[in-house]
Design a protein around this motif. Structure first.
Motif, mmCIF file in Angstrom:
data_model
loop_
_atom_site.group_PDB
_atom_site.id
_atom_site.type_symbol
_atom_site.label_atom_id
_atom_site.label_comp_id
_atom_site.label_asym_id
_atom_site.label_seq_id
_atom_site.Cartn_x
_atom_site.Cartn_y
_atom_site.Cartn_z
ATOM 1 N N ARG A 5 0.717 -1.108 -0.109
ATOM 2 C CA ARG A 5 0.142 -0.174 -0.134
ATOM 3 C C ARG A 5 0.967 1.347 -0.139
ATOM 4 O O ARG A 5 1.789 1.331 0.889
ATOM 5 C CB ARG A 5 -0.704 0.188 1.225
ATOM 6 N N ARG A 6 0.717 2.065 -1.190
ATOM 7 C CA ARG A 6 1.239 3.434 -1.023
ATOM 8 C C ARG A 6 0.394 4.428 -1.191
ATOM 9 O O ARG A 6 -0.767 4.409 -1.514
ATOM 10 C CB ARG A 6 2.164 3.685 -2.276
ATOM 11 N N GLU A 7 0.352 5.445 -0.304
ATOM 12 C CA GLU A 7 -0.442 6.821 -0.378
ATOM 13 C C GLU A 7 -0.073 7.835 -0.522
ATOM 14 O O GLU A 7 1.211 8.409 -0.611
ATOM 15 C CB GLU A 7 -0.766 6.815 1.419
ATOM 16 N N TYR A 8 -0.775 8.754 -1.166
ATOM 17 C CA TYR A 8 -0.515 9.988 -1.649
ATOM 18 C C TYR A 8 -1.472 11.163 -0.974
ATOM 19 O O TYR A 8 -3.035 10.805 -0.807
ATOM 20 C CB TYR A 8 -0.802 10.149 -3.107
ATOM 21 N N ARG A 9 -1.090 12.300 -0.696
ATOM 22 C CA ARG A 9 -1.977 13.256 -0.055
ATOM 23 C C ARG A 9 -2.190 14.433 -0.709
ATOM 24 O O ARG A 9 -0.902 14.892 -1.269
ATOM 25 C CB ARG A 9 -1.491 13.731 1.380
ATOM 26 N N ASP A 10 -3.486 14.647 -1.111
ATOM 27 C CA ASP A 10 -3.570 16.190 -2.034
ATOM 28 C C ASP A 10 -3.160 17.368 -1.267
ATOM 29 O O ASP A 10 -3.278 17.444 -0.019
ATOM 30 C CB ASP A 10 -5.139 16.281 -2.290
ATOM 31 N N GLY A 11 -3.005 18.226 -1.861
ATOM 32 C CA GLY A 11 -2.421 19.675 -1.439
ATOM 33 C C GLY A 11 -3.692 20.388 -1.406
ATOM 34 O O GLY A 11 -4.988 19.977 -1.430
ATOM 35 N N ALA A 12 -3.445 21.759 -1.410
ATOM 36 C CA ALA A 12 -4.792 22.780 -1.445
ATOM 37 C C ALA A 12 -5.555 22.666 -2.780
ATOM 38 O O ALA A 12 -6.629 23.090 -2.811
ATOM 39 C CB ALA A 12 -4.059 24.269 -1.419
ATOM 40 N N GLU A 13 -4.694 22.093 -3.954
ATOM 41 C CA GLU A 13 -5.209 22.167 -5.180
ATOM 42 C C GLU A 13 -5.310 20.765 -5.679
ATOM 43 O O GLU A 13 -4.344 20.250 -6.235
ATOM 44 C CB GLU A 13 -4.715 23.121 -6.221
ATOM 45 N N PRO A 14 -6.327 19.960 -5.221
ATOM 46 C CA PRO A 14 -6.090 18.480 -5.822
ATOM 47 C C PRO A 14 -5.978 18.215 -7.256
ATOM 48 O O PRO A 14 -6.585 18.968 -7.902
ATOM 49 C CB PRO A 14 -7.565 18.209 -5.318
ATOM 50 N N PRO A 15 -5.211 17.277 -7.610
ATOM 51 C CA PRO A 15 -4.775 16.957 -8.758
ATOM 52 C C PRO A 15 -5.936 16.285 -9.631
ATOM 53 O O PRO A 15 -7.022 15.959 -8.778
ATOM 54 C CB PRO A 15 -3.767 15.971 -8.877
ATOM 55 N N GLU A 16 -6.201 16.156 -10.765
ATOM 56 C CA GLU A 16 -7.262 15.571 -11.692
ATOM 57 C C GLU A 16 -7.045 14.247 -11.385
ATOM 58 O O GLU A 16 -7.946 13.497 -11.506
ATOM 59 C CB GLU A 16 -7.347 16.216 -13.082
ATOM 60 N N ILE A 17 -6.060 13.723 -11.446
ATOM 61 C CA ILE A 17 -5.704 12.383 -11.671
ATOM 62 C C ILE A 17 -4.056 12.223 -11.001
ATOM 63 O O ILE A 17 -3.284 12.976 -11.138
ATOM 64 C CB ILE A 17 -5.878 11.656 -12.950
ATOM 65 N N VAL A 18 -3.983 11.038 -10.155
ATOM 66 C CA VAL A 18 -2.648 11.019 -9.554
ATOM 67 C C VAL A 18 -2.211 9.435 -9.917
ATOM 68 O O VAL A 18 -3.150 8.316 -9.976
ATOM 69 C CB VAL A 18 -2.739 10.591 -7.868
ATOM 70 N N THR A 73 1.211 13.513 -11.303
ATOM 71 C CA THR A 73 -0.157 14.144 -11.049
ATOM 72 C C THR A 73 -0.397 15.027 -12.428
ATOM 73 O O THR A 73 0.778 15.647 -13.089
ATOM 74 C CB THR A 73 -0.250 15.161 -9.966
ATOM 75 N N VAL A 74 -1.770 15.230 -12.577
ATOM 76 C CA VAL A 74 -2.106 16.418 -13.903
ATOM 77 C C VAL A 74 -2.826 17.234 -13.185
ATOM 78 O O VAL A 74 -4.128 16.780 -12.612
ATOM 79 C CB VAL A 74 -2.644 15.575 -15.079
ATOM 80 N N ARG A 75 -2.880 18.405 -13.543
ATOM 81 C CA ARG A 75 -3.735 19.543 -13.257
ATOM 82 C C ARG A 75 -3.775 20.702 -14.012
ATOM 83 O O ARG A 75 -2.317 21.118 -14.202
ATOM 84 C CB ARG A 75 -3.662 20.018 -11.668
ATOM 85 N N GLY A 76 -4.953 21.275 -14.732
ATOM 86 C CA GLY A 76 -4.920 22.431 -15.302
ATOM 87 C C GLY A 76 -3.802 22.169 -16.668
ATOM 88 O O GLY A 76 -3.367 23.092 -17.107
ATOM 89 N N GLY A 77 -3.675 21.122 -17.198
ATOM 90 C CA GLY A 77 -3.051 20.765 -18.487
ATOM 91 C C GLY A 77 -1.336 20.474 -18.140
ATOM 92 O O GLY A 77 -0.507 20.354 -18.854
#
Length: 321
Positions: A5-18, A73-77
């Motif tokens: 199991r590996r975990e990722y924590r979102d920041g203030a602006e969550p990605p569209e996909i991880v 991660t991908v966010r906003g292009g």
């Protein structure tokens, strides 16, 4: 089989996909990956956390395996990559995040050479309960059905149906994955069989601007999400002058991403336009698979843009296997 199991924590602006990209090697052995795979890191409780489970071979007595991984991660292009991480299995750092799927004997049949695993919600029969323990396994088309082929056990608790790792194919003929059977036995003791089939999906690039095409796909509820790199039809440029690969399958494992994209752009320029990218989705015969595309193209002003590609009318495509 082990699941890490590996975990990722979102920041203030969550990605569209991880996504998580992992390489597995034997500690002290040749630095040649035993496994390479990409997994979608999916939302989990509490909100703001995402989780992926990596399928690993069980180390032999006195052996350890090394897992190197990083997130993208991908966010906003924009596509961003984390620093690389590393964990040894077994180790004190990993013990709390390891889960074992018991397997009898030599375990379930592995994928054909060059093919990997995909995540699949175990298909249930009519009236079959989604709780309790399930034994499952795989067999070739001509193999006689038998509960002895179900060599792995997974506990679904009180439901829903469990998500399992299934081979993309047990054999390949003329570059096409061949169908096989997924068998399972639940608490009612009945052996059930599902034919695992594939569908070839294409993405058209009429202007020749796409450097990377990926397909995100899974069941309609997106309980089992998969990502598949798509290769350009006619691709035969291996390797580059530096000895590195510019194939779609190696994109996420390149140490120098800028060099990879430059080499891939040069290699794709040798193919005629329009170009077609292709890949496969997998699942039980008769089931529906939902999918969309993600592409990487060079911006006119420099840099690269990541775009989602969906139906013109909105939503994703669906193919019946």
């Amino acid at each position: 089989m082990l699941l890490l199991r590996r975990e990722y924590r979102d920041g203030a602006e969550p990605p569209e996909i991880v996504l998580l990209h992992a390489e597995v090697t034997r500690d002290g052995g040749p630095d040649v990956p035993l496994l390479r795979f990409t997994r979608a890191v999916v939302p989990a409780d509490p909100p703001g956390r995402r989780v992926a489970h990596l399928p690993l071979p069980e180390p032999g007595e006195g052996e350890r395996i090394r897992v190197r991984y990083r997130f993208s991660t991908v966010r906003g292009g924009e596509e961003r990559f984390s620093p690389p991480y590393e964990v040894m299995v077994p180790s004190d750092d990993a013990i709390a995040d390891l889960y074992r799927i018991p397997e009898e004997g030599a375990g379930n049949l592995p994928p054909a050479p060059g093919r990997g695993y995909f995540r699949l919600v175990l298909p249930l029969g009519e009236g079959e309960r989604a709780s309790g323990s399930f034994r499952f396994g795989f067999g070739a088309m001509r193999k006689k059905p038998s509960p002895s082929l179900c060599r792995a056990v997974i506990d679904a608790g009180y439901g829903p149906a469990p998500v399992i790792e299934a081979p993309e194919a047990l054999s390949v003929l003329k570059n096409r994955p061949m169908p096989y059977f997924l068998y399972h036995v639940s608490t009612d003791g009945k052996l059930r069989a599902d034919k695992i089939a594939c569908a070839r999906i294409t993405f058209a690039d009429p202007d020749g601007v796409v450097l990377s095409a990926r397909m995100v796909w899974g069941d309609s509820a997106w309980r089992a999400t998969n990502l598949s790199p798509m290769e350009a039809k006619g691709w035969a440029v291996e390797p580059t002058k530096t000895g590195a690969s510019a194939s779609a399958a190696t994109e996420f494992f390149s140490e120098d991403r800028a060099a990879f994209l430059a080499a891939r752009e040069a290699a794709l320029s040798l193919l005629p336009v329009p170009r077609v990218f292709e890949g496969f989705v997998f699942g039980p015969s008769g089931s529906g698979v939902e999918y969309c595309f993600q592409t990487v193209s060079r911006r006119p002003d420099g840099g690269f843009e990541v775009r989602w590609r969906n139906r013109e009318s909105g939503g994703n495509w669906i193919v019946t296997l």
